[in-house]
Design a protein around this motif. Structure first.
Motif, short mmCIF file in Angstrom:
data_model
loop_
_atom_site.label_atom_id
_atom_site.label_comp_id
_atom_site.label_asym_id
_atom_site.label_seq_id
_atom_site.Cartn_x
_atom_site.Cartn_y
_atom_site.Cartn_z
N SER A 228 4.09 -20.64 -11.70
CA SER A 228 5.50 -20.95 -11.53
C SER A 228 5.62 -22.46 -11.34
N ALA A 229 6.83 -22.97 -11.54
CA ALA A 229 7.06 -24.40 -11.39
C ALA A 229 7.20 -24.74 -9.92
N GLU A 230 6.46 -25.74 -9.51
CA GLU A 230 6.58 -26.26 -8.15
C GLU A 230 7.66 -27.33 -8.17
N LYS A 231 8.58 -27.26 -7.22
CA LYS A 231 9.68 -28.23 -7.20
C LYS A 231 9.71 -28.97 -5.87
N SER A 232 10.14 -30.21 -5.95
CA SER A 232 10.32 -31.04 -4.77
C SER A 232 11.61 -31.81 -4.94
N ASP A 233 12.54 -31.62 -4.03
CA ASP A 233 13.86 -32.26 -4.13
C ASP A 233 14.56 -31.93 -5.44
N GLY A 234 14.37 -30.69 -5.92
CA GLY A 234 15.02 -30.24 -7.14
C GLY A 234 14.39 -30.76 -8.42
N LYS A 235 13.29 -31.50 -8.31
CA LYS A 235 12.61 -32.05 -9.49
C LYS A 235 11.25 -31.39 -9.65
N ALA A 236 10.77 -31.38 -10.89
CA ALA A 236 9.45 -30.82 -11.15
C ALA A 236 8.39 -31.58 -10.36
N ALA A 237 7.51 -30.83 -9.73
CA ALA A 237 6.47 -31.46 -8.92
C ALA A 237 5.09 -30.89 -9.22
N GLY A 238 5.00 -30.02 -10.22
CA GLY A 238 3.70 -29.48 -10.58
C GLY A 238 3.74 -27.99 -10.85
N VAL A 239 2.57 -27.40 -10.73
CA VAL A 239 2.39 -25.98 -11.02
C VAL A 239 1.92 -25.28 -9.76
N GLU A 240 2.56 -24.17 -9.45
CA GLU A 240 2.10 -23.30 -8.38
C GLU A 240 1.49 -22.07 -9.03
N TYR A 241 0.52 -21.47 -8.38
CA TYR A 241 -0.09 -20.26 -8.92
C TYR A 241 -0.32 -19.26 -7.80
N GLN A 242 -0.43 -18.01 -8.21
CA GLN A 242 -0.74 -16.95 -7.27
C GLN A 242 -1.63 -15.95 -7.98
N VAL A 243 -2.72 -15.56 -7.35
CA VAL A 243 -3.62 -14.56 -7.91
C VAL A 243 -3.07 -13.19 -7.54
N GLU A 244 -2.86 -12.36 -8.56
CA GLU A 244 -2.30 -11.02 -8.34
C GLU A 244 -3.20 -9.96 -8.94
N LYS A 245 -3.09 -8.75 -8.41
CA LYS A 245 -3.84 -7.62 -8.95
C LYS A 245 -3.02 -6.94 -10.03
N ASP A 246 -3.69 -6.50 -11.09
CA ASP A 246 -3.04 -5.75 -12.15
C ASP A 246 -2.99 -4.29 -11.73
N THR A 247 -1.83 -3.87 -11.28
CA THR A 247 -1.66 -2.50 -10.81
C THR A 247 -0.97 -1.61 -11.84
N THR A 248 -0.71 -2.16 -13.02
CA THR A 248 0.06 -1.41 -14.02
C THR A 248 -0.80 -0.53 -14.92
N SER A 249 -2.08 -0.85 -15.05
CA SER A 249 -2.91 -0.05 -15.95
C SER A 249 -3.89 0.81 -15.16
N ASP A 250 -4.16 1.96 -15.71
CA ASP A 250 -5.06 2.92 -15.07
C ASP A 250 -6.52 2.53 -15.30
N PRO A 251 -7.41 2.99 -14.42
CA PRO A 251 -8.83 2.73 -14.63
C PRO A 251 -9.33 3.39 -15.92
N ARG A 252 -10.38 2.85 -16.45
CA ARG A 252 -11.02 3.41 -17.64
C ARG A 252 -11.95 4.52 -17.17
N ARG A 253 -11.73 5.73 -17.66
CA ARG A 253 -12.55 6.87 -17.23
C ARG A 253 -13.58 7.20 -18.30
N VAL A 254 -14.83 7.29 -17.84
CA VAL A 254 -15.95 7.55 -18.74
C VAL A 254 -16.70 8.78 -18.22
#
Length: 133
Positions: free
Chosen positions: A50-76
């Protein structure tokens, strides 16, 4: 000039984190247990930007590590595996190696682009100092 360098640096850090997350996914492609030793497949992770903002202006990039909870495990079907369920299936992480390699290539190119931007900014700063001298 320093603001530009700060923005570029945040991009470099973000892409490095993305590459680290991809490496973690690839390393855990066959992990069938969680950190406590319970039978639970590793969940793929991804980096959301996401865009990092400072005083309403672009200030860089923010990131967040998230888990993929939308797909099911692969069953073998592996009835002799110690983590097999009652039906003989083992649940593996929902990680697609091709997708991870494509994402790694994209993150690598984005990192390289940030390095080029940094070098260009540095050259512009050097030229400005020569003009002022």
């Amino acid at each position: 000039m320093f603001r530009t360098i700060d923005i570029i640096t945040s991009g470099l850090v973000s892409q490095r984190q993305r590459l680290n997350t991809i490496a973690e996914n690839v390393a855990n492609i066959n992990t069938t247990r969680d950190a406590e030793g319970n039978t639970a497949p590793f969940q793929r992770r991804f980096v959301a930007f996401s865009a990092e903002k400072s005083d309403g202006k672009a200030a860089g990039v923010e990131y967040q590590v998230e888990k993929d909870t939308t797909s099911d495990p692969r069953r073998v079907y592996e009835p002799n595996h110690p983590d097999a369920d009652g039906e003989g299936y083992v649940s593996y992480p929902n990680i697609n190696l091709v997708t991870e390699f494509v994402n790694a290539l994209e993150a690598s190119r984005a990192y390289e682009a940030n390095v080029v931007s940094f070098n260009t900014t540095q050259k512009i700063g050097d030229m400005a100092l020569r003009i002022l001298a």
